[in-house]
Enzyme design. Sequence first.
Site, PDB file in Angstrom:
ATOM      1  N   ARG A 135      -4.866   2.700   9.359  1.00 53.21           N
ATOM      2  CA  ARG A 135      -3.972   3.642   8.665  1.00 53.21           C
ATOM      3  C   ARG A 135      -4.769   4.735   7.970  1.00 53.21           C
ATOM      4  O   ARG A 135      -4.381   5.911   7.995  1.00 53.21           O
ATOM      5  CB  ARG A 135      -3.080   2.879   7.679  1.00 53.21           C
ATOM      6  CG  ARG A 135      -2.118   3.763   6.911  1.00 53.21           C
ATOM      7  CD  ARG A 135      -0.943   2.967   6.351  1.00 53.21           C
ATOM      8  NE  ARG A 135      -1.352   1.875   5.496  1.00 53.21           N
ATOM      9  CZ  ARG A 135      -1.584   1.977   4.181  1.00 53.21           C
ATOM     10  NH1 ARG A 135      -1.459   3.151   3.574  1.00 53.21           N
ATOM     11  NH2 ARG A 135      -1.934   0.921   3.472  1.00 53.21           N
TER      12      ARG A 135
ATOM     13  N   ASN B  99      -5.211   3.403   0.614  1.00 52.26           N
ATOM     14  CA  ASN B  99      -5.483   2.063   0.074  1.00 52.26           C
ATOM     15  C   ASN B  99      -6.827   1.477   0.445  1.00 52.26           C
ATOM     16  O   ASN B  99      -7.131   0.364   0.019  1.00 52.26           O
ATOM     17  CB  ASN B  99      -4.370   1.074   0.441  1.00 52.26           C
ATOM     18  CG  ASN B  99      -3.024   1.524  -0.042  1.00 52.26           C
ATOM     19  OD1 ASN B  99      -2.155   1.822   0.755  1.00 52.26           O
ATOM     20  ND2 ASN B  99      -2.861   1.634  -1.344  1.00 52.26           N
TER      21      ASN B  99
ATOM     22  N   GLY C 142       0.751  -1.239   0.000  1.00 51.46           N
ATOM     23  CA  GLY C 142       0.000   0.000   0.000  1.00 51.46           C
ATOM     24  C   GLY C 142       0.782   1.291   0.000  1.00 51.46           C
ATOM     25  O   GLY C 142       1.998   1.309  -0.123  1.00 51.46           O
ATOM     26  N   SER C 143       0.059   2.415   0.179  1.00 43.79           N
ATOM     27  CA  SER C 143       0.634   3.748   0.094  1.00 43.79           C
ATOM     28  C   SER C 143      -0.291   4.753   0.769  1.00 43.79           C
ATOM     29  O   SER C 143      -1.452   4.457   1.045  1.00 43.79           O
ATOM     30  CB  SER C 143       0.826   4.165  -1.374  1.00 43.79           C
ATOM     31  OG  SER C 143       1.554   3.200  -2.096  1.00 43.79           O
ATOM     32  N   ASN C 144       0.242   5.952   1.006  1.00 46.38           N
ATOM     33  CA  ASN C 144      -0.557   7.088   1.478  1.00 46.38           C
ATOM     34  C   ASN C 144      -0.446   8.240   0.496  1.00 46.38           C
ATOM     35  O   ASN C 144       0.582   8.414  -0.162  1.00 46.38           O
ATOM     36  CB  ASN C 144      -0.060   7.605   2.828  1.00 46.38           C
ATOM     37  CG  ASN C 144      -0.113   6.571   3.925  1.00 46.38           C
ATOM     38  OD1 ASN C 144      -1.083   5.845   4.050  1.00 46.38           O
ATOM     39  ND2 ASN C 144       0.939   6.515   4.734  1.00 46.38           N
TER      40      ASN C 144
END
Length: 777
Positions: free
Chosen positions: A513, A484, A214-216
């Site tokens: 998150r 995500n 994943g990522s932000n």
Amino acid sequence: MTIGIRPAALKYLLACAVTAALVGCHKPASNEATASNERYNVNIRWTAHGVPHIKAEDWGSLGYGLAYAVATDAVCTLAREFVNVRGEQSKFFGPEEGRLEADIFHKSVITDEALAHADARIPSEMAALQQGYIAGYNRYLTDHGGEQLPASCRNQPWVRPIDASDMARMGIGVGIRYGVGRSPAAIANAAPPDKNQQVTLAPPALPLDVTMMGSNAIAFGKGATTNGKGLMLGNPHYPWSGGSRFHMAHLTIPDQVDVMGVGLITTPFIGIGFNQDVAWTHTVSTGLRFTLYELKLDPKDPLSYRYGDGTRKLTPRTVSVEVRQPDGSIETAERTTYHSHFGPVLEDPDLPWTRERAYAIRDSNLDNNRSSEQYLKFAKARNVDELLEALQTSQGTAWVNTIAADRHGKALYADLSVVPNVDEAMIKACSSANVQRWGPWRVVVLRGEPDCEWRNDERAQQKGILTPELQPHLLRDDYVTNSNDSYWLSNPQQPLEGYSPIIGPERTERSLRTRAGLVMVNEVLQAKQSNRFDAQRLQDLLFSHRNFSAELVLDDVLTVCRRESKTVSVEASNVDVRKTCEVLAGWDRRQNVTSRGAQVWTEAWPLMSATPDLWKVPFDVKDPVGTPRQINVDDAKVRKAVMKALATATKKLTDAQIPLDAPWGEVQYTERNGEKIGIPGGAHATGMFSMIGAQLQPGKGYTPIITGNSWIQVVTWTDAGELDARGLLTYSQSEEADSPFAVDQTRLYSTGQWLHLPFTQAEIAADTARSIDLKGS
């Protein structure tokens, strides 16, 4: 100091003496007539930390310089990836560890027809860039003979020149990683049942894909920034080793393109970055890229399947793979894969090929040949409206959300990626009752019937995919974000609803998150004073390394600690958790390198979070950011589970010889050339917005780093509209131990520092450490 390689012999010798170890040297043209016949002409200037700024007058020369720069930092990694997509891993490295299956997969899926289709929609600029890239990569290999390569591939026969088919294979390979690329072994091993058994032997289990982590991303508009300009955080979480690492570069053709950022080592352009007017980033989206199809087989022929009123034959494809033997000799193995009109047949324990049924996978990105067109448009965009138009008119982003901000103060979220055109009604009408899950993945399994084919919409850029009108996007003046989860809460003030579930779920619990990011953003925006973001505040949001689950429930856990017995039975052992509770009470609830106690929470929280009836306040769709919350401390079963989790974590860490109160940077670290560098950040499962993924190694700690914070960029504009870009490549430019740029940025990340990214010609000139002019044909 700026070092130029020029025709003058003296300058040539001086430059070679200084730069040979870094970029190699080449003999300049002997006369002007020779120079005038050279096809490519490019200047590369490297600024601090090995960042290449590549300037050319044409697209071919730009690609020539880009390939040379990437190879300077990653030639071994890139060469290994070319081996992979050619289906030659078994030849050079042996068939073990799934390499044979990967070779069979690539050779059977990336066909000549697929290669021809991949080239069918490349803009002329990008076609020239790719031609130049091939020449530039091959030029690098010419300039750096076997002995001059990094140690990891020095004198290796698998490092060899590339051609156009290699580039096309690489592009297809990247695009299909979240579709058929999830299942190479299942496709390679699929075989019809023989006459004497109902089910074939199970192939190897599906592997964990670390790139799924994943990522932000957060983009702010004028209503949320101190100066009314756009502001963006890009924070992809991608692997720290291999071909999915990012590489920094700046590409310039005067009056045509001027873009900076990163691309994957395996992609020949900027994928996440910025220009003078707009910045963008990506997060892996929840949209599915494929569906499985359940084929009803002809009882008399396991190679035929029913389709409507008729029967269709599966098409066998036999491929040859060269395989290295234990004695070093090479033998050729032939294997056959099977293909329906939907796509290849696959088989694993969840999807057996029996006499009654088999399963095929249809991947939307096998037909996506618009990626280069998409990113060319991104690079030239002047605002988020043009970015949005680019997404809508190309539909070339394979598997990601796009989040962007511009200097005019507008923010964009869009999941306009490539998704099968399957709506909720089709899923209900066509879903198979025989398969509920496929390994660790959410999946849609449709019956292999004409009425269950993906719908075609003439508004879409490709047959069988959703048109942009049926996909979510959002333009805001305050902010948009994604970590995500699905598109639903890109901004909680304007939930996006009513889309096909194949894109993602709505009105469901968000990850910790996702909630952490939303909470931290709104802490600022809802404050009575200082309630706007600037670049430094956004940098601090990420580098605070706050642990959201601890902020949410650690006080409740400490309450349980005080109430319950401190001796807990775990695996026939009695574990004393008094020190465990003391360490958690003193923990700062962050995962900075100086934080003490984060390792206890890293191990304990995932166990606690699985407890039935854990939450006192369950998820509420009316308060999706604030729920669930509070541990149900009045429930004796919950208290027992909490103590059991603490004791289990204590035993695991003690058995692994990890002190409970050691500073986090001594417990989680990367090791380069014998140097241990503490790495801040922590696990997604614990609600860490600043995400780092690593497995606990007994006697060592959380090392090596597998995935997490990788390329980080914060981009905004000054009051005068001038670009202000900061960034960092957490693992540095090169993963080669003998590179001077293997660890320098990692040290900065460890201590919370960022790079100012020089973008203007004046900034580049002031920061240039070395420079070369490359000419070639």
